[in-house]
Enzyme design. Sequence first.
Site, PDB file in Angstrom:
ATOM      1  N   CYS A  70      88.792  26.221  71.869  1.00 42.81           N
ATOM      2  CA  CYS A  70      88.049  27.142  71.050  1.00 42.81           C
ATOM      3  C   CYS A  70      86.821  27.371  73.084  1.00 42.81           C
ATOM      4  O   CYS A  70      85.679  26.043  72.485  1.00 42.81           O
ATOM      5  CB  CYS A  70      87.726  27.614  70.125  1.00 42.81           C
ATOM      6  SG  CYS A  70      86.349  29.046  70.138  1.00 42.81           S
ATOM      7  N   CYS A  73      83.076  27.053  70.021  1.00 40.83           N
ATOM      8  CA  CYS A  73      83.183  26.339  69.208  1.00 40.83           C
ATOM      9  C   CYS A  73      81.965  25.604  69.703  1.00 40.83           C
ATOM     10  O   CYS A  73      81.628  25.154  71.238  1.00 40.83           O
ATOM     11  CB  CYS A  73      84.709  25.683  69.137  1.00 40.83           C
ATOM     12  SG  CYS A  73      84.801  26.072  68.071  1.00 40.83           S
ATOM     13  N   HIS A 116      84.434  27.856  63.236  1.00 41.35           N
ATOM     14  CA  HIS A 116      85.745  28.572  63.659  1.00 41.35           C
ATOM     15  C   HIS A 116      86.803  29.356  62.874  1.00 41.35           C
ATOM     16  O   HIS A 116      86.395  30.343  63.032  1.00 41.35           O
ATOM     17  CB  HIS A 116      86.287  27.549  64.838  1.00 41.35           C
ATOM     18  CG  HIS A 116      87.838  28.027  65.877  1.00 41.35           C
ATOM     19  ND1 HIS A 116      87.294  28.342  66.324  1.00 41.35           N
ATOM     20  CD2 HIS A 116      88.940  28.489  65.014  1.00 41.35           C
ATOM     21  CE1 HIS A 116      88.887  29.025  67.895  1.00 41.35           C
ATOM     22  NE2 HIS A 116      89.602  28.835  66.155  1.00 41.35           N
ATOM     23  N   ASN A 156      83.787  43.339  67.373  1.00 42.08           N
ATOM     24  CA  ASN A 156      85.453  43.249  67.723  1.00 42.08           C
ATOM     25  C   ASN A 156      85.998  42.011  65.996  1.00 42.08           C
ATOM     26  O   ASN A 156      85.434  41.047  67.385  1.00 42.08           O
ATOM     27  CB  ASN A 156      85.736  43.353  68.926  1.00 42.08           C
ATOM     28  CG  ASN A 156      85.374  44.536  69.886  1.00 42.08           C
ATOM     29  OD1 ASN A 156      84.514  45.549  69.501  1.00 42.08           O
ATOM     30  ND2 ASN A 156      85.385  44.288  70.435  1.00 42.08           N
ATOM     31  N   HIS A 167      87.334  33.087  67.339  1.00 40.09           N
ATOM     32  CA  HIS A 167      86.356  32.644  66.819  1.00 40.09           C
ATOM     33  C   HIS A 167      85.003  33.592  66.551  1.00 40.09           C
ATOM     34  O   HIS A 167      85.249  34.847  67.305  1.00 40.09           O
ATOM     35  CB  HIS A 167      85.371  31.647  67.488  1.00 40.09           C
ATOM     36  CG  HIS A 167      84.563  30.750  66.796  1.00 40.09           C
ATOM     37  ND1 HIS A 167      83.917  29.370  67.209  1.00 40.09           N
ATOM     38  CD2 HIS A 167      82.489  30.934  66.678  1.00 40.09           C
ATOM     39  CE1 HIS A 167      82.988  29.009  66.777  1.00 40.09           C
ATOM     40  NE2 HIS A 167      82.237  29.583  66.566  1.00 40.09           N
ATOM     41  N   HIS A 169      82.339  36.646  66.591  1.00 45.20           N
ATOM     42  CA  HIS A 169      81.151  36.588  66.991  1.00 45.20           C
ATOM     43  C   HIS A 169      81.446  37.570  67.726  1.00 45.20           C
ATOM     44  O   HIS A 169      82.139  38.886  67.021  1.00 45.20           O
ATOM     45  CB  HIS A 169      82.295  35.529  68.674  1.00 45.20           C
ATOM     46  CG  HIS A 169      82.991  36.567  69.937  1.00 45.20           C
ATOM     47  ND1 HIS A 169      84.527  36.008  68.600  1.00 45.20           N
ATOM     48  CD2 HIS A 169      83.008  36.945  70.487  1.00 45.20           C
ATOM     49  CE1 HIS A 169      85.178  36.781  70.078  1.00 45.20           C
ATOM     50  NE2 HIS A 169      84.554  37.493  70.444  1.00 45.20           N
ATOM     51  N   GLN A 171      79.553  40.838  70.298  1.00 45.22           N
ATOM     52  CA  GLN A 171      79.031  40.413  72.067  1.00 45.22           C
ATOM     53  C   GLN A 171      77.435  41.799  72.108  1.00 45.22           C
ATOM     54  O   GLN A 171      77.081  42.898  70.732  1.00 45.22           O
ATOM     55  CB  GLN A 171      79.535  41.891  72.564  1.00 45.22           C
ATOM     56  CG  GLN A 171      81.359  40.122  72.918  1.00 45.22           C
ATOM     57  CD  GLN A 171      82.116  41.349  73.949  1.00 45.22           C
ATOM     58  OE1 GLN A 171      81.930  41.220  74.866  1.00 45.22           O
ATOM     59  NE2 GLN A 171      83.277  41.635  72.997  1.00 45.22           N
TER      60      GLN A 171
END
Length: 354
Positions: A70, A73, A116, A156, A167, A169, A171
């Site tokens: 990933c 991470c 994660h 998303n 992971h 996250h 944007q």
Amino acid sequence: MKKTSTRLADGRELIYYDSRDDVVRDAADRRPLDPTVTTSEVRRDPLLGDSVAIASHRQGRTYHPPADECPLCPSEGERLSEIPDSSYDVVVFENRFPSLAGDAGRCEVVCFTSDHDKSFADLTEEQAGLVLDAWTDRTAELSHLDSVEQVFCFENRGAEIGVTLGHPHGQIYAYPFTTPRTALMLRSAAEHKEQTGGRNLFADVVEKEVEDGSRIVLDGEHWVAFVPYAAHWPYEVHLYPKRQVPDLLALDDDARTEFPKIYLELLRRFDRIFGADQPVTPYIAAWHQAPFGSLDEFEGVNRDDFALHLELFTVRRTSGKLKFLAGSESGMSVFINDVPPETAAERLREVASK
């Protein structure tokens, strides 16, 4: 909050946001990266009047890597990632494969936690508050760029949404124009203001939902969450601060303090909509902020007429079934919702935390 800015091996900016002031962030990016090359271009559609970002360089972006590879991470030993340090609280960095870049704006990735296997709903209130601080700081910084007119923070979550990295996250897109959805809201606000002798559209919408009550999901001291009367999606909630502000920068301390508790409860309810034995609910969480560019084209309104709010919705309409945007939605932008908003609100109240 402590903020530390650094650069990755290819020149992109990376920023650590830490809850502790004594953390030192001096790890270097040891990857042999070439400078990033982007081909972002914004083209205006003469028929619809909106803009489309053309970004062919994104075809090579990372796609569903195994967990031990990933890129979000922390780096560990010889396994090097986008984050050079071996741990972090919240990290923001320039996207390596941005939809918008240079004169066409900017795209950033926000990593909510180094764990994660967690999701936003698993964060503590302190961690969620730090994410809010990062969103606010990035909104402030990006708003000063000459190429940026609007800042959009969003998440998303889930493969059904099209997420390619598991992971936790989100944007941030910094657009060089006012987005079509925001433009529609501003035009509606201008029309409402003229027709009602100066009343604010967003305030009237919230007031009407509170008075009706049937679609209220959460009612805090400083925030209110409801399923809108004309919800587009099967389960859709709009979250507003009770003191109207145009953007994240204008939230007062009371609203900022209460937000983590309200938002985490909302996300946890979303994960319980379809039952405890079902996969986690895919969703999009989208902050709507007033543009920072000129609003001259929206006659009669200014930034203070806009209301900051978050829209949270899922594409899952029932267990094992998704809401696809088919002919009416994709072809004519006319949504057909299979779940009555009142039913959705009732279900979201039923699954409240004990």
